[in-house]
Enzyme design. Structure first.
Site, PDB file in Angstrom:
ATOM      1  N   HIS A 195      41.580  -0.291  55.625  1.00 45.46           N
ATOM      2  CA  HIS A 195      42.756  -0.712  56.573  1.00 45.46           C
ATOM      3  C   HIS A 195      43.131   0.506  56.765  1.00 45.46           C
ATOM      4  O   HIS A 195      43.547   1.675  56.215  1.00 45.46           O
ATOM      5  CB  HIS A 195      43.633  -1.521  55.408  1.00 45.46           C
ATOM      6  N   HIS A 208      46.849  -8.449  52.836  1.00 50.71           N
ATOM      7  CA  HIS A 208      47.647  -6.257  52.178  1.00 50.71           C
ATOM      8  C   HIS A 208      47.776  -6.304  54.768  1.00 50.71           C
ATOM      9  O   HIS A 208      49.124  -6.031  54.671  1.00 50.71           O
ATOM     10  CB  HIS A 208      46.826  -5.756  51.949  1.00 50.71           C
ATOM     11  N   ASP A 224      47.896   6.431  54.333  1.00 49.97           N
ATOM     12  CA  ASP A 224      47.545   6.988  53.181  1.00 49.97           C
ATOM     13  C   ASP A 224      45.769   7.029  52.941  1.00 49.97           C
ATOM     14  O   ASP A 224      45.439   6.926  51.663  1.00 49.97           O
ATOM     15  CB  ASP A 224      47.732   6.952  52.344  1.00 49.97           C
ATOM     16  N   HIS A 225      45.297   6.251  53.830  1.00 49.96           N
ATOM     17  CA  HIS A 225      43.620   4.970  54.067  1.00 49.96           C
ATOM     18  C   HIS A 225      43.080   6.081  54.906  1.00 49.96           C
ATOM     19  O   HIS A 225      41.790   6.553  54.886  1.00 49.96           O
ATOM     20  CB  HIS A 225      43.779   3.961  53.992  1.00 49.96           C
ATOM     21  N   ASP A 241      43.531  -1.181  48.891  1.00 48.16           N
ATOM     22  CA  ASP A 241      44.456  -2.017  49.096  1.00 48.16           C
ATOM     23  C   ASP A 241      44.557  -3.814  48.655  1.00 48.16           C
ATOM     24  O   ASP A 241      45.872  -3.876  48.533  1.00 48.16           O
ATOM     25  CB  ASP A 241      45.856  -1.465  50.044  1.00 48.16           C
ATOM     26  N   HIS A 300      46.889   1.772  56.955  1.00 48.45           N
ATOM     27  CA  HIS A 300      47.203   2.003  56.453  1.00 48.45           C
ATOM     28  C   HIS A 300      47.056   3.852  56.292  1.00 48.45           C
ATOM     29  O   HIS A 300      46.307   4.406  55.785  1.00 48.45           O
ATOM     30  CB  HIS A 300      48.056   1.796  55.532  1.00 48.45           C
ATOM     31  N   HIS A 336      44.036   2.826  44.539  1.00 47.39           N
ATOM     32  CA  HIS A 336      45.622   3.573  44.359  1.00 47.39           C
ATOM     33  C   HIS A 336      45.331   4.217  42.325  1.00 47.39           C
ATOM     34  O   HIS A 336      44.699   3.078  41.751  1.00 47.39           O
ATOM     35  CB  HIS A 336      46.715   3.035  44.082  1.00 47.39           C
TER      36      HIS A 336
END
Length: 309
Positions: free
Chosen positions: A94, A151, A98-99, A175, A96, A213
């Site tokens: 996705h 999400h 942090d991905h 996530d 975001h 995570h």
């Protein structure tokens, strides 16, 4: 704030700041990982940032590899070099940062690399948008895409076929699904997330779960708080607490355990509904709506217990 993080360069700046803080806090990463090895397949977890995982998936028979969510190019590159790998593709779950935050840099470093991501999610540097049911093949690595909105509006997960390597399938869940948890519903109502979670219940119990995570401890502490008489949850929490004493990675889980222990996957169970205060068993017509309300209730209780994305 969520709009700024997910839709603007302010989010990228924030993510870069978080990476710097994490590197100061964890000299060698937030967790100690070890490879999972099968017949010609290696899955190599890479700890990044405060609690993220990327994955380097290596087909050793054909000497090809794929990265999953390699958001920190500096850290991930160290692992690539150590494994003497040359990634052919990136699978992004996705948008975001942090991905997806490493996509553009890896495209610069590896000009022929293919970058896959959900067609509806505005993922940076994607070369190959994907949709539900699409298949991705790199050597003997065969991934199936499953569309799992909730999400984010375009979140996808990737299911690796284990049969060429005589091993279970692997779910790279980003996530969407965590060990005993699921992602927050930023871009969809509970009904959307419920359908996405239900779609994972078709996966075999032996399917390995590789989440985005390291949330197992927090999630299992909440699960035990929610259902204090569940001995299996207590046992799993004890195992996870022991692992985390030495900062050991808690992945993978498997779908069999998640179906039994993860409260976000158990909204069809009468016991779970009673715990949440739904006293009467819903009729067939009411069932999905009641389960969606139950999912929202679990999410609210989890966020009050300990907030995680």
């Amino acid at each position: 704030m969520y709009f700024l993080y997910s839709r603007t360069r302010i989010g990228q700046y924030y993510f870069q700041r978080e990476l710097s803080k994490a590197k100061q806090k964890f000299e060698h990463g937030h967790s100690v990982t070890q490879d999972t090895q099968f017949d010609g397949l290696k899955i190599h977890p890479i700890p990044m940032s405060e609690d993220n995982y990327a994955y380097l998936v290596i087909d050793q028979k054909n000497d090809v590899s794929v990265l999953v969510d390699p958001a920190d190019p500096e850290v991930v590159q160290e692992h690539i070099d150590k494994e003497k790998a040359t990634p052919s593709a990136i699978l992004t779950t996705h948008k975001h940062w942090d991905h997806s935050g490493g996509n553009s840099e890896f495209k610069r470093r590896y000009r022929d690399i293919l970058i896959y991501g959900g067609a509806m999610d505005s993922i940076p540097a994607v070369t190959n948008p994907v949709a539900d049911g699409d298949n991705i093949e790199v050597g003997s690595l065969r991934f199936r895409v499953k569309f799992t909105p909730g999400h984010t509006v375009g979140h996808v997960v990737y299911i690796l076929d284990g049969s060429p390597f005589n091993c279970p399938n692997s779910l790279f869940s980003g996530d969407h699904l965590f060990i005993s948890g699921c992602g927050r519903m930023f871009e969809g109502p509970p009904t959307t997330m419920l359908r996405s979670l239900d779609s994972l219940l078709e996966l075999s119990d032996c399917t390995l779960v590789w989440p985005g995570h390291e949330y197992a401890r927090d999630n299992l502490e909440f699960s035990s708080h929610l259902e204090p008489d569940n001995e299996e949850i207590k046992e799993k929490l004890a195992r996870v607490l022991q692992l985390r004493q030495s900062r050991a990675c808690t992945a993978p889980s498997n779908m069999g355990e998640e179906k039994k222990l993860n409260p976000f996957l158990r909204t069809s169970e009468e016991k779970m509904l009673q715990i949440l205060g739904f006293e009467q068993k819903p009729t067939v017509e009411e069932n999905f709506a009641v389960r969606a309300k139950a999912l929202a209730e679990i999410r609210e209780r989890k966020d009050k217990f300990k907030y995680k994305l």
